[in-house]
Write a protein that holds these residues in place. Sequence first.
Motif, short mmCIF file in Angstrom:
data_model
loop_
_atom_site.label_atom_id
_atom_site.label_comp_id
_atom_site.label_asym_id
_atom_site.label_seq_id
_atom_site.Cartn_x
_atom_site.Cartn_y
_atom_site.Cartn_z
N SER A 159 59.64 25.58 23.52
CA SER A 159 59.68 24.34 24.16
C SER A 159 58.60 24.85 25.54
CB SER A 159 61.07 24.20 25.14
OG SER A 159 61.38 25.36 25.85
N HIS A 160 58.27 23.85 26.38
CA HIS A 160 57.36 23.96 27.35
C HIS A 160 57.84 25.17 28.48
CE1 HIS A 160 54.05 23.34 30.03
NE2 HIS A 160 54.90 23.39 30.99
N GLU A 161 59.27 25.00 28.61
CA GLU A 161 59.85 26.16 29.44
C GLU A 161 59.85 27.51 29.03
OE1 GLU A 161 61.56 23.07 28.56
OE2 GLU A 161 60.82 22.00 30.52
N GLU A 162 60.30 27.37 27.61
CA GLU A 162 60.16 28.85 26.95
C GLU A 162 58.59 29.58 26.84
OE1 GLU A 162 62.15 30.92 23.07
OE2 GLU A 162 62.16 28.64 23.20
N LEU A 163 57.78 28.50 26.76
CA LEU A 163 56.54 28.87 26.92
C LEU A 163 56.00 29.47 28.04
CD1 LEU A 163 53.37 29.01 25.29
CD2 LEU A 163 53.16 27.03 26.71
N ASP A 164 56.44 29.07 29.07
CA ASP A 164 56.05 29.42 30.69
C ASP A 164 56.84 30.92 30.59
OD1 ASP A 164 54.62 27.25 31.20
OD2 ASP A 164 56.27 26.45 32.28
N GLU A 165 58.27 31.16 30.25
CA GLU A 165 58.78 32.18 30.40
C GLU A 165 58.03 33.39 29.48
OE1 GLU A 165 63.09 33.62 28.93
OE2 GLU A 165 63.02 31.68 30.17
N ARG A 166 57.94 32.96 28.34
CA ARG A 166 57.53 34.16 27.44
C ARG A 166 56.02 34.53 27.79
NH1 ARG A 166 59.56 34.01 21.48
NH2 ARG A 166 61.66 33.23 21.76
N LEU A 167 55.18 33.65 28.30
CA LEU A 167 53.82 33.64 28.91
C LEU A 167 53.95 34.72 30.05
CD1 LEU A 167 51.56 32.35 27.36
CD2 LEU A 167 51.15 31.26 29.44
N HIS A 168 55.01 34.60 30.84
CA HIS A 168 55.14 35.27 32.03
C HIS A 168 55.30 36.78 31.59
CE1 HIS A 168 55.88 37.04 35.92
NE2 HIS A 168 57.12 37.44 35.66
N GLN A 169 56.31 36.93 30.56
CA GLN A 169 56.46 38.14 30.07
C GLN A 169 55.35 38.83 29.44
OE1 GLN A 169 60.06 36.60 27.35
NE2 GLN A 169 60.72 38.93 27.51
N LEU A 170 54.41 38.26 28.56
CA LEU A 170 53.27 38.65 28.09
C LEU A 170 52.25 38.92 28.92
CD1 LEU A 170 52.77 36.05 25.05
CD2 LEU A 170 53.85 38.60 24.97
N LEU A 171 52.14 38.47 30.04
CA LEU A 171 50.98 38.73 31.12
C LEU A 171 51.53 39.87 31.75
CD1 LEU A 171 49.84 34.98 31.94
CD2 LEU A 171 48.88 36.68 30.27
N THR A 172 52.78 40.27 31.99
CA THR A 172 53.32 41.41 32.96
C THR A 172 53.57 42.48 32.03
OG1 THR A 172 55.60 40.31 32.77
CG2 THR A 172 54.14 39.83 34.60
N ALA A 173 53.52 42.47 30.56
CA ALA A 173 53.98 43.48 29.71
C ALA A 173 52.80 44.67 29.94
CB ALA A 173 54.05 42.90 28.38
N LYS A 174 53.59 45.86 29.83
CA LYS A 174 52.92 47.01 29.93
C LYS A 174 52.80 47.92 28.44
CE LYS A 174 53.33 47.66 34.97
NZ LYS A 174 52.95 46.38 35.10
N THR A 175 53.94 47.56 27.77
CA THR A 175 54.05 48.43 26.51
C THR A 175 53.98 47.55 25.33
OG1 THR A 175 56.40 48.62 26.74
CG2 THR A 175 55.29 50.31 27.59
N HIS A 176 53.95 47.86 24.27
CA HIS A 176 54.00 47.16 22.91
C HIS A 176 55.35 46.77 22.61
CE1 HIS A 176 49.93 47.50 21.30
NE2 HIS A 176 49.93 48.83 21.82
N SER A 177 56.38 47.46 23.16
CA SER A 177 57.77 46.98 22.96
C SER A 177 58.17 45.82 23.73
CB SER A 177 58.74 48.14 23.28
OG SER A 177 58.76 48.65 24.58
N GLU A 178 57.37 45.78 25.00
CA GLU A 178 57.61 44.47 25.74
C GLU A 178 56.76 43.45 25.33
OE1 GLU A 178 57.69 46.61 30.19
OE2 GLU A 178 56.06 46.20 29.41
N LEU A 179 55.68 43.33 24.54
CA LEU A 179 54.93 42.40 23.86
C LEU A 179 55.97 41.98 22.76
CD1 LEU A 179 51.29 43.38 23.43
CD2 LEU A 179 52.20 41.81 25.07
N ALA A 180 56.36 43.04 22.01
CA ALA A 180 57.28 42.67 20.68
C ALA A 180 58.43 41.70 21.12
CB ALA A 180 57.64 43.94 20.10
N SER A 181 59.35 42.34 22.22
CA SER A 181 60.40 41.46 22.72
C SER A 181 59.94 39.89 23.13
CB SER A 181 61.08 42.23 23.90
OG SER A 181 60.40 42.17 25.16
#
Length: 180
Positions: free
Chosen positions: A34-56
């Motif tokens: 969904s659009h809301e989930e996209l925003d949330e996950r995009l924020h996770q991806l853009l602030t991720a520092k490790t591969h495990s954070e990307l994977a989650s």
Amino acid sequence: MTSLPEDPTRRIREDDRDTAVQRLQEAYAEGHVSHEELDERLHQLLTAKTHSELASALASLPEENAGTTSTIAVASGRIQRRGVWRVPRFLKVESAFGRVHLDLSRAIIEHPVVDIELQLGTGKAKITVPRDAIVDAEQLRTGWKDSLYKTRRRSRPGGPRIRISGTMGFGRLKIRHARR
């Protein structure tokens, strides 16, 4: 879930982040997010520092259709794939004249077995595989020079199996494991 390089605590590079963002955008475009989930996950991806954070952030996305055969073909010139790229289950590489360089060391490999079929006329080929990969090049037929590959003495379990087949006319295939 995307299979990310060896150490999940290793810091990510920008092209790793870009690939993850592209995967999320594709899932959104296909209606899986969904659009809301996209925003949330995009924020996770853009602030991720490790591969495990990307994977989650990519964890519950549906499997991509990477099981089909992809073909890379040129009549002459160079074929090169490196950096972060998604390796299909079956990859066919065709070149009449020219060099081939496939670097899988930072590629996203989602399958336990990857088949690479080479159909090369003249020119040399180089394939760099992940450190923990197991390589099988027994099905490759060479016309002029033998392949250069030394089996790794120590290999960690869990790496992908890379099977290389096909034919090479005049040229040599060099296979090496990534150092990192």
